[in-house]
Design a protein around this motif. Structure first.
Motif, PDB file in Angstrom:
ATOM      1  N   ALA A 244       0.910   2.491  15.725  1.00 45.44           N
ATOM      2  CA  ALA A 244       1.754   1.421  16.068  1.00 45.44           C
ATOM      3  C   ALA A 244       2.623   1.083  14.687  1.00 45.44           C
ATOM      4  CB  ALA A 244       0.695   0.260  16.149  1.00 45.44           C
ATOM      5  N   LEU A 245       2.872   1.947  13.888  1.00 49.81           N
ATOM      6  CA  LEU A 245       3.745   1.491  12.767  1.00 49.81           C
ATOM      7  C   LEU A 245       5.358   1.834  13.009  1.00 49.81           C
ATOM      8  CD1 LEU A 245       1.692   3.068  10.171  1.00 49.81           C
ATOM      9  CD2 LEU A 245       1.840   0.857  10.514  1.00 49.81           C
ATOM     10  N   PRO A 246       6.160   1.072  12.379  1.00 55.48           N
ATOM     11  CA  PRO A 246       7.619   1.577  12.542  1.00 55.48           C
ATOM     12  C   PRO A 246       7.907   3.049  11.985  1.00 55.48           C
ATOM     13  CG  PRO A 246       7.206  -0.462  11.150  1.00 55.48           C
ATOM     14  CD  PRO A 246       5.858   0.082  11.504  1.00 55.48           C
ATOM     15  N   ILE A 247       8.756   3.705  12.660  1.00 59.89           N
ATOM     16  CA  ILE A 247       9.075   5.103  12.186  1.00 59.89           C
ATOM     17  C   ILE A 247      10.398   4.961  11.562  1.00 59.89           C
ATOM     18  CG2 ILE A 247       9.699   7.213  13.200  1.00 59.89           C
ATOM     19  CD1 ILE A 247       6.685   6.495  13.566  1.00 59.89           C
ATOM     20  N   ILE A 248      10.634   5.446  10.385  1.00 58.92           N
ATOM     21  CA  ILE A 248      11.816   5.761   9.527  1.00 58.92           C
ATOM     22  C   ILE A 248      12.211   6.980   9.490  1.00 58.92           C
ATOM     23  CG2 ILE A 248      12.693   5.547   7.037  1.00 58.92           C
ATOM     24  CD1 ILE A 248      10.369   3.280   6.700  1.00 58.92           C
TER      25      ILE A 248
ATOM     26  N   ALA B 299       2.587   1.089   5.445  1.00 56.88           N
ATOM     27  CA  ALA B 299       3.549   0.105   5.796  1.00 56.88           C
ATOM     28  C   ALA B 299       4.233   0.756   7.095  1.00 56.88           C
ATOM     29  CB  ALA B 299       4.480  -0.343   4.824  1.00 56.88           C
ATOM     30  N   ASN B 300       4.541   2.030   7.297  1.00 55.67           N
ATOM     31  CA  ASN B 300       5.450   2.771   8.352  1.00 55.67           C
ATOM     32  C   ASN B 300       5.152   4.179   7.976  1.00 55.67           C
ATOM     33  OD1 ASN B 300       6.922   3.193   5.801  1.00 55.67           O
ATOM     34  ND2 ASN B 300       7.696   1.076   6.030  1.00 55.67           N
ATOM     35  N   ILE B 301       5.990   4.902   8.930  1.00 56.68           N
ATOM     36  CA  ILE B 301       5.781   6.392   8.750  1.00 56.68           C
ATOM     37  C   ILE B 301       7.289   6.710   8.480  1.00 56.68           C
ATOM     38  CG2 ILE B 301       5.571   8.614  10.218  1.00 56.68           C
ATOM     39  CD1 ILE B 301       2.980   7.056   9.834  1.00 56.68           C
ATOM     40  N   ASN B 302       7.465   7.338   7.193  1.00 54.68           N
ATOM     41  CA  ASN B 302       8.721   7.512   6.706  1.00 54.68           C
ATOM     42  C   ASN B 302       8.971   8.912   6.631  1.00 54.68           C
ATOM     43  OD1 ASN B 302      10.919   7.701   4.857  1.00 54.68           O
ATOM     44  ND2 ASN B 302       9.989   6.362   3.314  1.00 54.68           N
ATOM     45  N   PHE B 303       9.866   9.542   7.494  1.00 55.09           N
ATOM     46  CA  PHE B 303      10.303  11.138   7.750  1.00 55.09           C
ATOM     47  C   PHE B 303      11.445  11.454   6.514  1.00 55.09           C
ATOM     48  CE2 PHE B 303       8.568  10.581  12.069  1.00 55.09           C
ATOM     49  CZ  PHE B 303       7.242  11.460  11.886  1.00 55.09           C
TER      50      PHE B 303
ATOM     51  N   LYS C 229       0.921  -1.242  -0.024  1.00 61.87           N
ATOM     52  CA  LYS C 229       0.012   0.063   0.132  1.00 61.87           C
ATOM     53  C   LYS C 229       0.809   1.421   0.112  1.00 61.87           C
ATOM     54  CE  LYS C 229      -4.363  -1.311   1.649  1.00 61.87           C
ATOM     55  NZ  LYS C 229      -5.548  -1.041   2.403  1.00 61.87           N
ATOM     56  N   GLY C 230       2.204   1.165   0.345  1.00 64.06           N
ATOM     57  CA  GLY C 230       2.917   2.278   0.150  1.00 64.06           C
ATOM     58  C   GLY C 230       3.518   2.559   1.687  1.00 64.06           C
ATOM     59  N   SER C 231       4.622   3.551   1.566  1.00 68.44           N
ATOM     60  CA  SER C 231       5.226   4.084   2.955  1.00 68.44           C
ATOM     61  C   SER C 231       4.497   5.104   3.239  1.00 68.44           C
ATOM     62  CB  SER C 231       6.918   4.156   2.598  1.00 68.44           C
ATOM     63  OG  SER C 231       7.299   4.600   3.603  1.00 68.44           O
ATOM     64  N   GLY C 232       4.322   5.376   4.419  1.00 66.02           N
ATOM     65  CA  GLY C 232       3.640   6.776   4.741  1.00 66.02           C
ATOM     66  C   GLY C 232       4.637   7.630   5.074  1.00 66.02           C
TER      67      GLY C 232
END
Ligand code: SF4
Length: 298
Positions: free
Chosen positions: A127-131, A100-104, A51-54
């Motif tokens: 509850a997602l991994p933080i990038i 899939a995650n949060i991507n800063f 679905k993509g990286s947030g």
């Protein structure tokens, strides 16, 4: 957090500027500025998922790369000011969309605000991994501050030679700082861990954008990784370089990467014993990877 902004030392530039009243050389002031938050499908498959990286694109940058594909936000500072509460809401919105995650992306100037925003979002159900998706021009102190907040580090190691770092990105002692910061990331987060569906949930994935004419520099970076971080270190080798922004006025980098140049670097990667490499299709071009910065999701 306010104390950290009062005399900003967040990155190796260590401007010491009071960001509560002024803007640093990176373009960041007291508020967070961002240009887009959406589900990004063009990262590595184990980052984007189905679905993509947030992904949250911040405005401003502590480097001034004259070939930056995101120059409209990094150098021209297009974006919208938001507060910490809104950044938390954005993360929750992305989670609700199936990220899939949060991507800063380019998070460095906002590292202190990110720590607060993530804590608030987790309290509200994130509850997602933080990038932390960075140019690697970081201080070890900032990386240590992120312990407990960041799960995945995506540091792009750009240069080995100071000559190129100063010429193309206006960054002194780039490799010295980047190498120390990436070592601190690895110490904190370790090598990548994947869940049952193949998504990366924690660890460090180093990126390196291969530039035309800088092949020896690329080799030195890979050799350093092999000798200092271990053969199992995960590295994504990118060939998407396209002369954008001010690169058109620098003849030596005013062209895309040739196939043989990329092949030479990928061959070298395995020749020196590195084991976990990810390569791009040769046809990849930066234009395909640049989102339209339209404030979507901000
Ligand atoms: S984050 Fe920005 S203001 Fe702070 S030290 Fe770096 S360049 Fe200066």
């Amino acid at each position: 957090m306010h104390n950290l902004l009062k005399a900003c030392q967040m990155c190796p530039k260590k401007c010491g500027i009071n960001r509560l009243e002024h803007t640093g050389s990176c373009g960041a002031g007291s508020r967070i500025k961002a240009a887009k938050a959406f589900l990004h499908l063009w990262e590595e498959p184990f980052i984007s998922g189905e679905k993509g990286s947030g992904t949250v694109f911040f405005s401003g940058c502590n480097l001034n790369c004259l070939f930056c594909q995101n120059y409209r936000i990094s150098q021209e500072h297009f974006g919208k000011d938001i507060d910490i509460g809104r950044l938390s809401e954005i993360m929750l919105d992305l989670q609700a969309q199936g990220a899939a995650n949060i991507n800063f992306v380019t998070p460095t100037p906002y590292a202190a605000q990110i720590v607060e925003a993530v804590a608030a979002a987790k309290q509200a159900g994130l509850a997602l991994p933080i990038i932390y998706n960075t140019n690697s021009y970081e201080t070890v102190e900032t990386i240590r501050m992120l312990e407990g907040t960041v799960d995945i580090y995506l540091p792009d190691i750009k240069y080995y030679s100071d000559h190129y770092a100063i010429k193309y990105s206006n960054a002194k002692n780039y490799f010295l700082h980047a190498s120390q910061a990436v070592s601190a990331m690895l110490e904190q987060a370790g090598h990548p861990v994947f869940d049952g569906s193949g998504l990366m949930t924690s660890g460090v994935l180093i990126r390196h954008l291969v530039l035309p004419e800088l092949l020896e520099d690329s080799k030195k970076i890979l050799k350093w990784i092999r000798e200092n971080l271990g053969a199992e270190t995960y590295v994504s080798l990118m060939c998407q370089y396209t002369p954008l922004y001010q690169a058109v006025s620098h003849e030596e980098i005013n062209r895309t990467l040739e196939d043989w140049e990329y092949d030479l670097i990928t061959d070298y990667f395995f020749k020196i014993g590195l084991e976990n490499g990810f390569v791009q299709e040769h046809s990849a071009a930066a234009g395909d990877y640049v989102p339209d910065f339209d404030l979507l999701g901000i």
